[in-house]
Structure formats: structure tokens, C-alpha cells
Scaffold this motif. Structure first.
Motif, PDB file in Angstrom:
ATOM      1  N   UNK A 271       0.839  -1.212   0.065  1.00 30.09           N
ATOM      2  CA  UNK A 271      -0.027  -0.238   0.046  1.00 30.09           C
ATOM      3  C   UNK A 271       0.770   1.217  -0.135  1.00 30.09           C
ATOM      4  N   UNK A 272       0.177   2.248  -0.222  1.00 26.80           N
ATOM      5  CA  UNK A 272       0.460   3.863  -0.135  1.00 26.80           C
ATOM      6  C   UNK A 272       0.014   4.755   0.560  1.00 26.80           C
ATOM      7  N   UNK A 273       0.204   4.964   1.795  1.00 24.35           N
ATOM      8  CA  UNK A 273      -0.687   5.834   2.670  1.00 24.35           C
ATOM      9  C   UNK A 273      -1.178   7.175   2.049  1.00 24.35           C
ATOM     10  N   UNK A 274      -0.033   7.870   1.478  1.00 20.02           N
ATOM     11  CA  UNK A 274      -0.257   9.037   0.901  1.00 20.02           C
ATOM     12  C   UNK A 274      -1.336   9.239  -0.260  1.00 20.02           C
ATOM     13  N   UNK A 275      -1.275   7.958  -1.059  1.00 18.54           N
ATOM     14  CA  UNK A 275      -2.276   7.772  -2.243  1.00 18.54           C
ATOM     15  C   UNK A 275      -3.540   7.071  -1.953  1.00 18.54           C
ATOM     16  N   UNK A 276      -3.480   6.535  -0.432  1.00 16.80           N
ATOM     17  CA  UNK A 276      -4.549   5.719  -0.186  1.00 16.80           C
ATOM     18  C   UNK A 276      -5.011   4.721  -1.099  1.00 16.80           C
ATOM     19  N   UNK A 277      -3.881   4.047  -1.527  1.00 15.29           N
ATOM     20  CA  UNK A 277      -4.257   2.778  -2.612  1.00 15.29           C
ATOM     21  C   UNK A 277      -3.271   1.652  -1.953  1.00 15.29           C
ATOM     22  N   UNK A 278      -4.004   0.451  -2.481  1.00 16.67           N
ATOM     23  CA  UNK A 278      -3.563  -0.927  -1.937  1.00 16.67           C
ATOM     24  C   UNK A 278      -3.523  -1.804  -3.221  1.00 16.67           C
ATOM     25  N   UNK A 279      -2.829  -2.694  -3.245  1.00 13.28           N
ATOM     26  CA  UNK A 279      -2.718  -3.618  -4.038  1.00 13.28           C
ATOM     27  C   UNK A 279      -2.519  -4.956  -3.160  1.00 13.28           C
ATOM     28  N   UNK A 280      -3.696  -5.965  -3.154  1.00 13.30           N
ATOM     29  CA  UNK A 280      -3.265  -7.041  -2.703  1.00 13.30           C
ATOM     30  C   UNK A 280      -2.909  -8.237  -3.366  1.00 13.30           C
ATOM     31  N   UNK A 281      -2.092  -9.221  -2.911  1.00 11.83           N
ATOM     32  CA  UNK A 281      -1.322 -10.181  -3.908  1.00 11.83           C
ATOM     33  C   UNK A 281      -1.553 -11.714  -3.124  1.00 11.83           C
ATOM     34  N   UNK A 282      -1.862 -12.441  -4.135  1.00  7.15           N
ATOM     35  CA  UNK A 282      -1.560 -13.872  -3.554  1.00  7.15           C
ATOM     36  C   UNK A 282      -0.381 -14.655  -4.548  1.00  7.15           C
ATOM     37  N   UNK A 283       0.335 -15.501  -3.925  1.00  9.34           N
ATOM     38  CA  UNK A 283       1.464 -15.895  -4.762  1.00  9.34           C
ATOM     39  C   UNK A 283       1.290 -17.384  -4.549  1.00  9.34           C
ATOM     40  N   UNK A 284       1.221 -18.173  -5.531  1.00  6.95           N
ATOM     41  CA  UNK A 284       1.080 -19.706  -5.198  1.00  6.95           C
ATOM     42  C   UNK A 284       1.755 -20.441  -6.358  1.00  6.95           C
ATOM     43  N   UNK A 285       1.661 -21.679  -6.511  1.00  3.52           N
ATOM     44  CA  UNK A 285       2.024 -22.492  -7.451  1.00  3.52           C
ATOM     45  C   UNK A 285       0.794 -23.031  -8.028  1.00  3.52           C
ATOM     46  N   UNK A 286       0.344 -22.714  -9.225  1.00  4.96           N
ATOM     47  CA  UNK A 286      -0.930 -23.064 -10.014  1.00  4.96           C
ATOM     48  C   UNK A 286      -1.100 -24.622 -10.091  1.00  4.96           C
ATOM     49  N   UNK A 287      -0.059 -25.285  -9.857  1.00  2.82           N
ATOM     50  CA  UNK A 287      -0.100 -26.739  -9.918  1.00  2.82           C
ATOM     51  C   UNK A 287      -0.090 -27.499  -8.402  1.00  2.82           C
ATOM     52  N   UNK A 288       0.296 -26.627  -7.449  1.00  3.49           N
ATOM     53  CA  UNK A 288       0.501 -26.880  -6.103  1.00  3.49           C
ATOM     54  C   UNK A 288      -0.856 -26.737  -5.515  1.00  3.49           C
ATOM     55  N   UNK A 289      -0.806 -25.651  -4.525  1.00  3.96           N
ATOM     56  CA  UNK A 289      -1.956 -25.107  -3.794  1.00  3.96           C
ATOM     57  C   UNK A 289      -3.089 -24.819  -4.772  1.00  3.96           C
ATOM     58  N   UNK A 290      -2.767 -24.680  -5.995  1.00  5.03           N
ATOM     59  CA  UNK A 290      -3.956 -23.962  -6.797  1.00  5.03           C
ATOM     60  C   UNK A 290      -4.387 -25.257  -7.644  1.00  5.03           C
ATOM     61  N   UNK A 291      -3.746 -26.710  -7.388  1.00  4.37           N
ATOM     62  CA  UNK A 291      -4.422 -27.915  -7.957  1.00  4.37           C
ATOM     63  C   UNK A 291      -4.066 -28.978  -7.338  1.00  4.37           C
TER      64      UNK A 291
END
Length: 311
Positions: A271-291
Motif C-alpha cells: 500500500x501507499x498511505x499518501x495515495x490511499x491505494x492498496x494492491x492485494x497479492x496472492x502468490x502460489x503454484x498453480x499446480x500446487x496449492x492451486x491444484x
């Protein structure tokens, strides 16, 4: 049960990417994996006989074939096995339990008791993992206009995509699903708790495995004065104690393939407090936790076993 007292499992579609991944992971559980003679793998009688002889059938088939297999099992009455389906065919069916154990505190027990479990999709795992706790906590309104950007390794795209990327000169990066009707949309909307489908833009990168799902948010569009720390803490509280889903600190950059070969997922609030913006991210293996990694969790729960520690 097998002759040694172990539970028995049949993977219908074991030669595909997900099926191979599941079979490899099942070596960590006290189960016996049974297979049909390759010459008879499409023989309905052989498949029916195998279904009647095992405790759990894992379907790694296209949607239409999965529906046919489930109809075959349903016709067996009391002889029908329990089913874990990896297709999209039943993910929003109310008669099926959604196989995302970390989704709610009650979800593992529901999976243990279920006769029919649907394995989640890879992109939905990231999106639901990020948004559902925030919607439930009242931090993100259900009617927020959600946009999702995601990139996956090419291994999740089937044989033709794998072949295209493994040839010299395969595409470096591609957007797809630009008709905005991706098959994962219904489960994303339902289980994230959204009032309307998100704008979902998936893409494929020139790497075999890995995935990042990202969701931008304008904090001033959220109720009250939601802070970056509020979002982080809500996620951390939801997943506290999980050995597969962790809430990590934000960072300056993320490599999509960093968790390739694992069954874990990392969530972050950048996030950026001054801009009041956030990006949420999820990182995983598409064949692992994703399958396949999710399937291993679900099989263990369905058999009353403790899921093995994630790789």
C-alpha cells in the motif's frame, strides 16, 4: 480398502498434469492408488468396476467427462465411492462441498464429512484467499467493483499451451479470456462473497509453474477510514496457525514462480498511505496449492487423516 488395510484411491485422468501431480503427492499418505489397464481406461465397465472397488475417486477430467463420471457413480447407489472433482463442473453446486480448507473454520469438518468435494481452481484460490476474509470482516463491501489481474505459468493451460511454450519462440506473455467470461468467475464471485462478478484479466507467462493474483483497492472507496494495517491484520487473523497460507510483509517486487514446486500460498497487502491505494497479492503454484496440493489436503481430510506438511 486394500488388502493391507489402507484406503484405496482411483485417479480418473491420472495421465494429465493434475493427475500426475496428485499421484506423486499421494505417496505422502497411507493410501493405495489403483489404476485401470491403459487399454481399458475409456471402457465404461472398467471404470464402473474400479469406482465400486475404491474408497475415493479423484476426477481429473474435462467438465463434460466429469459430469458423466459423477452420473455413473450416482447410478451405483450404496456402492458409489466418495468423489473429489478437479474440474469446474461442480464448484458452485450447493450439493458439493468446496475444497478450500482454509476458507472458513468449519470447512475442514465439512470436507471430512462430504461425499462430494470440488477441488478449487487456481485463480479462485488466490482471489478467494485474499477477499473473502476482508468481505466477511466488513472491510471490503460486497458490492465493491473488484478488478483482478493475474498471471500463471503455462503448465495450467493444457497440452496445446504447454507445447506452444516449450517450442523455441513461444510467447513471452499473453493476456487471454478477454471476452470476460472466464469459467472461474462463478466460484470467484460466490466464495469471495461478492455481489457482482469481478473484472478478471488472466494472463500466461513464459515460465512453467507459479502464479500471482493481484487485486487493487482504493481505500477511500471502502467504508469508514480503513487503513492498510487493518487489511493486513484481518488476513493475518484469519490465517493464523495455517501451515499452508501465510500473510507476509509487503515487498518491492514479486516473482511469480518463487513458490513453484510447493503447496503453499503467500498473501500480502502492498500500500501507499499518501495515495490511499492498496494492491492485494496472492502468490502460489498453480499446480500446487492451486491444484494437486489442494487435492492432497482434501483427500487426507476425506479419509480422516492429518494432511502432511506442505512442501
Amino acid at each position: 480398502m486394500s488388502s493391507n488395510g489402507q484406503a484405496t484411491v482411483f485417479i480418473d485422468g491420472e495421465a494429465g498434469t493434475t493427475g500426475l501431480g496428485i499421484r506423486h503427492r499421494l505417496r505422502h499418505l497411507p493410501v493405495t492408488v489403483r489404476s485401470i489397464d491403459p487399454a481399458r481406461r475409456k471402457d465404461p465397465d472398467a471404470r464402473r468396476e474400479m469406482m465400486a472397488a475404491v474408497d475415493i475417486v479423484i476426477l481429473c477430467l474435462p467438465d463434460a467427462a466429469a459430469k458423466e463420471a459423477v452420473a455413473m457413480a450416482d447410478a451405483m447407489g450404496d456402492d458409489a465411492p466418495r468423489i473429489l472433482d478437479a474440474s469446474t463442473a461442480f464448484r458452485t453446486d450447493p450439493a458439493w462441498v468446496y475444497g478450500f480448507p482454509e476458507m472458513d473454520a468449519a470447512q475442514p469438518a465439512a470436507i471430512r464429512a462430504a461425499a462430494r468435494v470440488s477441488n478449487p481452481g487456481c485463480y479462485p484460490t488466490g482471489l478467494i484467499g485474499l477477499l473473502r476474509p476482508l468481505v466477511r470482516a466488513g472491510l471490503v463491501p460486497a458490492d465493491y467493483p473488484v478488478c483482478v489481474n493475474a498471471v500463471s505459468g503455462y503448465s495450467g493451460g493444457g497440452r496445446s499451451m504447454i507445447e506452444a511454450h516449450e517450442r523455441d519462440g513461444g510467447p513471452a506473455f499473453e493476456l487471454y479470456g478477454l471476452g470476460l467470461g472466464h469459467k472461474h468467475m462463478p466460484e470467484m464471485t460466490l466464495y469471495a462473497g461478492l455481489a457482482q462478478p469481478p473484472v478478471f484479466v488472466p494472463s500466461v507467462g513464459h515460465f512453467p509453474q507459479g502464479m500471482i493474483v493481484s487485486v487493487p483497492l482504493h481505500l477511500d472507496r471502502l467504508p469508514g477510514r480503513v487503513a492498510i494495517a487493518d487489511l493486513h491484520e484481518a488476513l493475518a487473523a484469519h490465517y493464523r496457525g495455517s501451515d499452508r497460507v501465510t500473510v507476509a510483509e509487503p515487498c518491492a517486487k514479486l516473482a511469480a514462480d518463487a513458490l513453484a514446486g510447493t503447496d503453499r500460498m503467500e498473501l500480502r497487502v502492498h500500500g501507499n498511505d499518501a495515495l490511499r491505494q492498496v494492491v492485494l497479492t496472492a502468490r502460489l503454484d498453480n499446480l500446487g496449492k492451486g491444484a494437486s496440493g489442494a487435492a492432497l489436503q482434501n483427500v487426507a481430510l476425506m479419509l480422516g487423516l492429518e494432511p502432511p506438511p506442505p512442501v
